[in-house]
Scaffold this motif. Sequence first.
Motif, PDB file in Angstrom:
ATOM      1  N   SER A 122       0.838  -1.194   0.000  1.00  0.00           N
ATOM      2  CA  SER A 122       0.000   0.000   0.000  1.00  0.00           C
ATOM      3  C   SER A 122       0.870   1.240   0.000  1.00  0.00           C
ATOM      4  CB  SER A 122      -0.901   0.000   1.234  1.00  0.00           C
ATOM      5  OG  SER A 122      -0.130   0.196   2.404  1.00  0.00           O
ATOM      6  N   GLU A 176       0.531   3.714   1.868  1.00  0.00           N
ATOM      7  CA  GLU A 176       0.762   4.059   3.269  1.00  0.00           C
ATOM      8  C   GLU A 176       1.960   3.300   3.846  1.00  0.00           C
ATOM      9  OE1 GLU A 176      -3.322   4.984   2.096  1.00  0.00           O
ATOM     10  OE2 GLU A 176      -2.150   3.115   2.028  1.00  0.00           O
ATOM     11  N   SER A 177       2.064   2.009   3.497  1.00  0.00           N
ATOM     12  CA  SER A 177       3.187   1.219   4.012  1.00  0.00           C
ATOM     13  C   SER A 177       4.502   1.683   3.382  1.00  0.00           C
ATOM     14  CB  SER A 177       2.968  -0.271   3.743  1.00  0.00           C
ATOM     15  OG  SER A 177       2.943  -0.542   2.354  1.00  0.00           O
ATOM     16  N   LEU A 218       5.181   4.791   2.332  1.00  0.00           N
ATOM     17  CA  LEU A 218       5.525   6.087   2.942  1.00  0.00           C
ATOM     18  C   LEU A 218       6.082   5.892   4.343  1.00  0.00           C
ATOM     19  CD1 LEU A 218       2.459   8.194   1.746  1.00  0.00           C
ATOM     20  CD2 LEU A 218       4.839   8.504   1.040  1.00  0.00           C
ATOM     21  N   SER A 219       5.514   4.965   5.092  1.00  0.00           N
ATOM     22  CA  SER A 219       6.032   4.675   6.431  1.00  0.00           C
ATOM     23  C   SER A 219       7.439   4.078   6.354  1.00  0.00           C
ATOM     24  CB  SER A 219       5.092   3.709   7.163  1.00  0.00           C
ATOM     25  OG  SER A 219       3.835   4.317   7.403  1.00  0.00           O
ATOM     26  N   TRP A 241       4.522  11.913   7.583  1.00  0.00           N
ATOM     27  CA  TRP A 241       3.805  12.174   6.328  1.00  0.00           C
ATOM     28  C   TRP A 241       2.293  12.265   6.520  1.00  0.00           C
ATOM     29  CZ3 TRP A 241       0.187   8.596   4.859  1.00  0.00           C
ATOM     30  CH2 TRP A 241       0.278   7.327   5.437  1.00  0.00           C
ATOM     31  N   LYS A 242       1.756  11.687   7.569  1.00  0.00           N
ATOM     32  CA  LYS A 242       0.305  11.625   7.751  1.00  0.00           C
ATOM     33  C   LYS A 242      -0.315  13.005   7.946  1.00  0.00           C
ATOM     34  CE  LYS A 242       0.274   6.955   9.692  1.00  0.00           C
ATOM     35  NZ  LYS A 242      -0.072   6.108  10.873  1.00  0.00           N
TER      36      LYS A 242
END
Length: 245
Positions: A22, A24-25, A27-28, A139-140
């Motif tokens: 994903s 999100e994963s 970016l983390s 980033w969130k």
Amino acid sequence: MERFSVAFLFLALCVSSTFAQSPESLLSKTFKAYQSLSGLRVRSTIVAEQKVGGAFMKRTISHEAIYQRPNLLRVKWVEESEQGGITVVSDGKNLFTQIDALRQVKKEAAPKTLKEIVRSSDRQSLVVDELSCFIGEGWKDKVTAAKVVGKENLNKRSMTKIQLTLKDGSTQSLWVDEKGFIWRSQRKLEQDHPGGKLTLTITETFSEVTANPKLPRDFFAHKIPPGFKQVSEFQTPQMPPRQQR
């Protein structure tokens, strides 16, 4: 025949799992990659393009930066069309800002952290980049939507391209390697303007990303160049008074 079917199914599952990460994963992973470092060295070229109606302007800037926790840095920007540039150095005790065009160096006490040096206030950067991740900006708080575009090759490296929608309404694309390091960033902002639609595109392409570089002990020492003046505040040249006719 059944063996080939099972083998093909296994291969398909492996490929699908590779692309199933994903945004999100990813970016983390990028955030954690920079957060895990004690030091970072990057070299890049920044190209800023602005269009307003039929007018077009382009600026190209060379950028080199070395960061080391807790508060050591050496950063230099040089614009393609100008001689000299701007250099910022923190040796841990003092912070030097050198503007070649003025032939002046401002000296002041260095803040205790890199974040205090690169952020003049509590406001964080609007974008997701290597510096914001290195100093701990998540980033969130910046991203409203993200998607994985696909795989691309950049400088003979396999990259994953991620497209972001930022909270200020602009879009940003990131090209990240398998470790999570950013090798290209492109931000695009569109606004209404009295002269026509304004489009600003900023593309930064990295030629070097080095984790925890080995540096000589005096690397962050700064010597004032000959002919330069040390100041507490920058002094702009005084324009001669206009003569009345």
